[in-house]
Design a protein around this motif. Structure first.
Motif, PDB file in Angstrom:
ATOM      1  N   CYS A  27       0.836  -1.199   0.000  1.00 53.04           N
ATOM      2  CA  CYS A  27       0.000   0.000   0.000  1.00 53.04           C
ATOM      3  C   CYS A  27       0.876   1.256   0.000  1.00 53.04           C
ATOM      4  O   CYS A  27       1.937   1.290   0.627  1.00 53.04           O
ATOM      5  N   PRO A  28       0.476   2.311  -0.705  1.00 49.38           N
ATOM      6  CA  PRO A  28       1.283   3.543  -0.778  1.00 49.38           C
ATOM      7  C   PRO A  28       1.518   4.182   0.584  1.00 49.38           C
ATOM      8  O   PRO A  28       2.572   4.784   0.817  1.00 49.38           O
ATOM      9  N   GLU A  29       0.532   4.064   1.483  1.00 50.27           N
ATOM     10  CA  GLU A  29       0.687   4.680   2.802  1.00 50.27           C
ATOM     11  C   GLU A  29       1.859   4.093   3.578  1.00 50.27           C
ATOM     12  O   GLU A  29       2.431   4.749   4.458  1.00 50.27           O
ATOM     13  N   LEU A  30       2.237   2.869   3.255  1.00 51.86           N
ATOM     14  CA  LEU A  30       3.366   2.225   3.924  1.00 51.86           C
ATOM     15  C   LEU A  30       4.698   2.589   3.271  1.00 51.86           C
ATOM     16  O   LEU A  30       5.669   2.927   3.961  1.00 51.86           O
ATOM     17  N   LEU A  31       4.746   2.548   1.950  1.00 50.58           N
ATOM     18  CA  LEU A  31       6.024   2.626   1.244  1.00 50.58           C
ATOM     19  C   LEU A  31       6.413   4.030   0.792  1.00 50.58           C
ATOM     20  O   LEU A  31       7.596   4.387   0.820  1.00 50.58           O
ATOM     21  N   VAL A  32       5.452   4.834   0.357  1.00 54.14           N
ATOM     22  CA  VAL A  32       5.803   6.138  -0.217  1.00 54.14           C
ATOM     23  C   VAL A  32       6.486   7.060   0.798  1.00 54.14           C
ATOM     24  O   VAL A  32       7.457   7.750   0.448  1.00 54.14           O
TER      25      VAL A  32
ATOM     26  N   LEU B  79       8.050  17.316  -4.258  1.00 52.70           N
ATOM     27  CA  LEU B  79       6.606  17.101  -4.405  1.00 52.70           C
ATOM     28  C   LEU B  79       6.293  16.315  -5.671  1.00 52.70           C
ATOM     29  O   LEU B  79       5.440  15.409  -5.663  1.00 52.70           O
ATOM     30  N   ALA B  80       6.976  16.657  -6.773  1.00 57.83           N
ATOM     31  CA  ALA B  80       6.752  15.919  -8.019  1.00 57.83           C
ATOM     32  C   ALA B  80       7.187  14.468  -7.874  1.00 57.83           C
ATOM     33  O   ALA B  80       6.500  13.549  -8.340  1.00 57.83           O
ATOM     34  N   GLY B  81       8.332  14.264  -7.220  1.00 57.31           N
ATOM     35  CA  GLY B  81       8.809  12.902  -7.017  1.00 57.31           C
ATOM     36  C   GLY B  81       7.868  12.081  -6.162  1.00 57.31           C
ATOM     37  O   GLY B  81       7.585  10.913  -6.465  1.00 57.31           O
TER      38      GLY B  81
ATOM     39  N   LEU C 131       4.757  11.134  -8.215  1.00 55.19           N
ATOM     40  CA  LEU C 131       5.021  10.030  -9.142  1.00 55.19           C
ATOM     41  C   LEU C 131       5.163   8.708  -8.396  1.00 55.19           C
ATOM     42  O   LEU C 131       4.676   7.662  -8.860  1.00 55.19           O
ATOM     43  N   LEU C 132       5.835   8.750  -7.261  1.00 54.60           N
ATOM     44  CA  LEU C 132       5.982   7.529  -6.466  1.00 54.60           C
ATOM     45  C   LEU C 132       4.623   7.025  -5.975  1.00 54.60           C
ATOM     46  O   LEU C 132       4.370   5.811  -5.941  1.00 54.60           O
ATOM     47  N   TRP C 133       3.746   7.950  -5.595  1.00 57.14           N
ATOM     48  CA  TRP C 133       2.415   7.554  -5.116  1.00 57.14           C
ATOM     49  C   TRP C 133       1.603   6.913  -6.243  1.00 57.14           C
ATOM     50  O   TRP C 133       0.954   5.879  -6.038  1.00 57.14           O
ATOM     51  N   ILE C 134       1.651   7.506  -7.431  1.00 59.45           N
ATOM     52  CA  ILE C 134       0.919   6.943  -8.576  1.00 59.45           C
ATOM     53  C   ILE C 134       1.461   5.556  -8.919  1.00 59.45           C
ATOM     54  O   ILE C 134       0.698   4.601  -9.138  1.00 59.45           O
ATOM     55  N   ARG C 135       2.786   5.448  -8.954  1.00 66.17           N
ATOM     56  CA  ARG C 135       3.406   4.164  -9.283  1.00 66.17           C
ATOM     57  C   ARG C 135       3.065   3.111  -8.239  1.00 66.17           C
ATOM     58  O   ARG C 135       2.720   1.967  -8.585  1.00 66.17           O
ATOM     59  N   GLN C 136       3.140   3.493  -6.959  1.00 66.73           N
ATOM     60  CA  GLN C 136       2.875   2.514  -5.909  1.00 66.73           C
ATOM     61  C   GLN C 136       1.400   2.146  -5.846  1.00 66.73           C
ATOM     62  O   GLN C 136       1.056   1.005  -5.493  1.00 66.73           O
ATOM     63  N   SER C 137       0.510   3.070  -6.190  1.00 62.94           N
ATOM     64  CA  SER C 137      -0.923   2.750  -6.224  1.00 62.94           C
ATOM     65  C   SER C 137      -1.208   1.693  -7.281  1.00 62.94           C
ATOM     66  O   SER C 137      -2.007   0.768  -7.063  1.00 62.94           O
ATOM     67  N   TRP C 138      -0.557   1.823  -8.426  1.00 65.88           N
ATOM     68  CA  TRP C 138      -0.734   0.815  -9.483  1.00 65.88           C
ATOM     69  C   TRP C 138      -0.204  -0.541  -9.025  1.00 65.88           C
ATOM     70  O   TRP C 138      -0.842  -1.579  -9.229  1.00 65.88           O
TER      71      TRP C 138
END
Length: 707
Positions: free
Chosen positions: A158-163, A200-202, A205-212
């Motif tokens: 989940c993004p909340e854990l990794l991002v 912020l941009a990074g 992008l990390l959140w979008i990638r991790q959500s997928w």
């Protein structure tokens, strides 16, 4: 006071340590989804949690070191760290505490009850299988009930854990980058805003990638662990793309850093700078810069152009082979065939005329009277050309002259000499006086020399004679010399007499680049040695009452350094810390890496800038206060362009001795000086006129008068 270089070095090193420590839990957390069993998953989650605790502990140590720096050296030494660098780490770590940590804690204890029940069921199943003589599964074949399912993989991805962890690594990288390349980032808001934009941009992008990835890991029915080769290819592609972008950026920065060809020097301000190790231009703080201002140049007064000179000199510059006393041969650039050039000794008030001829130096030359407040009069002389310099010697004291073209190369090769201006009326004490000018210089081949000699010279001086040694440092860094064999007085600093100088002994003299000390003593009936520190008794000047080399004094390297701030007796000052100043400038000295003239090197900057950026704008008659703050890791010799400055305080403590007037101030790492001067020597701007060599190695404060 605490050692600045140690504390600041530890503080900077912690940025790299924190980056490494943050990489460990981030990598392990990203690998949780690929654990083969729930047991391995829980074990890895617990280890990841420990590494995260370690990262938080290191960051806590970073904050403690920041506080220690503040307590030891003050706000200006942590301002950019606290407001510029650390927030890039603090904000992501705070998100880790609020989001990653509770989820990781839950994963570390996830299924503990189910795990205990599973262990009971597994043991019961094993007993039943043994009773039926059925062979159990291999130990390395995970139990189907123990294998990770989609729910566990979803929790681990989940993004909340990794991002937040990934954002912390990105924040550490940005903070480290700013520390190395933009140490005064709070004075460059555009860079700071750009850095926050990158973060912020990074993160987005990390959140979008991790959500997928989370959607894939938690819903895929036939989930298959990606092969290591595929993951390696992805990682290698990312590194190649990063290297490609960095190469393009570096190439553009290298091209943009190239200096234009050397322009003519007409109209340049007369007083130049000392010769430090790194590029070191100066810029005024943005908040104190006037919005407009026309520049003006100052021509020589009419009376200097007319009339018969009281004293004339001719200097012929040419390349010559010099044979040292030791047998060494030096290919030098000489004046009148001498290395260094001839000593020019004149009287105060005299009208002086000096003719300079360039015989065969194709690079071009001119001359600069270092430390003197003379009108602007620069003309680069090509091979075969000559020029006449005229000025009236208004000052007294010890100065020196050197070529103003490609300074590092030409001064090192020998285009320099001593300049002494004696009082118009000599003081009569009845005692004989021996006046000797000594120039320290470092040749690339012969090494350190004194008056051109790299071996010890001997002078015979009768006991009881008053000796005045005028010591000039023509090297591009501070030097340390010792006078052993007799007590002495420091009677002048940078051409200004000291009020009621104390008699001292066993103190090392350490003038900055271009600085001068005049020392005086009465010759005893034993030898006196003036030589570099570190037990170099085979160099320097030996003064002997009978001309022999017997009983040469031993150089003790473990001595204190002479401190002008506590020397002599105070007298009334024209201004002090309580005075009203027309303008005040704060100059933050930092060391950073970057491109300069097409080369990647370590640079010294002031307020984040290099020459030829905006110079210090002043107005004639202004009382100016400057605050030098050395946050770099090397000594910096500050040379005030065309003026003498009065040292008011050092590290917040008021100067208590004789008024300390100087044109060259050595600022050690971690030191803060407050100085003041009266703007009374108008001249032309150095901006756009600096020769390449001077720009690359100069440590000047260009002063530009507004009209």
């Amino acid at each position: 006071m605490a050692d600045f270089e140690v504390l600041a070095g530890i503080h900077q090193g912690l940025f790299l340590v924190l980056l490494i420590v943050m990489l460990l839990p981030t990598i392990m957390a990203n690998q949780l989804v690929f654990r083969p069993t729930k047991r391995a998953f829980i074990s890895s989650a617990r280890i990841t949690l420990c590494f995260l605790w370690s990262a938080l502990f290191v960051f806590g140590g970073h904050l403690v070191m920041t506080w220690v720096l503040f307590e030891s050296f003050g706000w200006l030494y942590i301002k950019d760290k606290l407001l510029g660098f650390l927030p890039f780490i603090f904000v992501p770590l705070l998100c880790c505490l609020l989001s990653t940590f509770p989820r990781l804690w839950e994963l570390a204890g996830k299924g503990s009850k189910d795990s205990r029940q599973s262990q009971v069921d597994t043991e019961y199943t094993r007993i039943l299988l043994q009773e039926k003589n059925v062979r159990p599964a291999k130990a390395n074949s995970p139990d189907r009930d123990d294998a990770l399912d989609a729910e566990w993989r979803g929790d681990a991805s989940c993004p909340e854990l990794l991002v937040p962890l990934q954002a912390s690594v990105l924040g550490c990288l940005i903070a480290l980058f700013l520390q190395v390349f933009f140490p005064a980032v709070t004075l460059e808001p555009s860079i700071l805003f750009l850095a926050w934009g990158v973060l912020l941009a990074g993160v987005s992008l990390l959140w979008i990638r991790q959500s997928w990835k989370h959607q894939y890991h938690s819903t895929a029915e036939n989930w298959v662990k990606p092969r290591r080769l595929l993951r390696f290819i992805r990682f290698a592609a990312f590194l190649l793309m990063t290297a490609f972008i960095a190469t393009i950026w570096g190439n553009q920065a290298m091209i943009a850093s190239r200096l234009p060809d050397q322009p003519p020097l007409e109209g340049q301000n007369q007083d130049d700078h000392a010769l430090p190790d790194f590029a070191f231009p100066v810029k005024a703080s943005a908040h104190s810069m006037p919005s407009t201002g026309k520049l003006r140049s100052v021509d020589a007064p009419t009376e200097l152009k007319q009339g018969n000179p009281d004293r004339t000199f001719s200097l012929n510059a040419q390349k010559t082979t010099i044979h040292q006393a030791s047998g060494k041969t030096v290919e030098a650039w000489t004046l009148n065939g001498q290395y260094p050039g001839p000593e020019l000794r004149i009287k105060q008030g005299e009208l002086v005329e000096i003719t300079l001829l360039n015989k065969d130096i194709s690079e071009g030359i001119d001359i600069h009277w270092h430390g003197m407040q003379t009108p602007a009069s620069y003309n680069r002389l090509a091979k075969g050309e000559k020029s006449v310099y005229r000025f009236r010697a208004e000052q007294t004291g010890t100065y020196w002259y050197h070529s103003h073209q490609q300074i590092p190369e030409q001064v090192v090769n020998g285009l320099f000499g001593a300049l002494v201006i004696e009082p118009a009326e000599a003081t009569t004490t009845g005692a004989a006086i021996r006046d000797i000018a000594m120039i320290h210089h470092k040749d690339e081949k012969a090494g350190a020399t004194l008056n051109g000699s790299h071996t010890r010279k001997i002078e015979t001086i009768a006991p009881g004679t008053t000796v005045r040694l005028r010591f000039i440092n023509a090297e591009n860094a501070p030097v340390t010399y010792l006078l052993q064999g007799t007590p002495f007085q420091v009677v002048a600093i940078d051409g200004t007499e000291v009020n009621e100088p104390n008699l001292i002994a066993n103190q090392a003299l350490q003038p900055g680049a271009g600085g001068r000390y005049d020392i005086q003593f009465t010759m005893p009936n034993r030898p006196v040695l003036f030589a570099p520190a570190a037990n170099q008794q085979d160099k320097g000047l030996l003064l002997s009452p009978d001309g022999s080399e017997d009983a040469v004094p031993f150089l003790d390297a473990e001595v204190s350094v002479f401190d002008p701030a506590r020397y002599g007796s105070p007298i009334a000052l024209p201004f002090d810390l309580s005075s009203h100043f027309d303008r005040e400038y704060q100059l933050l000295i930092d060391g950073q890496y970057g491109f300069y003239d097409g080369q990647f090197k370590r640079l010294s900057t002031v307020n984040g800038d290099l020459l030829p950026e905006t110079p210090l704008m002043i107005e004639e008659g202004d009382l100016i206060k400057l605050t030098f703050v050395n946050r770099s890791f090397q000594n910096q010799s500050m040379y005030l362009h065309g003026h003498h400055m009065l040292i008011l305080s050092r590290d917040g403590k008021k100067v208590t001795g004789s008024p300390w007037w100087t044109d060259t101030l050595q600022v050690a790492p971690g030191e803060t000086y407050e100085v003041a001067f009266r703007a009374n020597n108008p001249g032309a701007s150095m901006e756009g006129n600096l020769p390449k060599g001077e720009t690359a190695f100069g440590i000047a404060i260009p002063l530009v008068y507004e009209e």
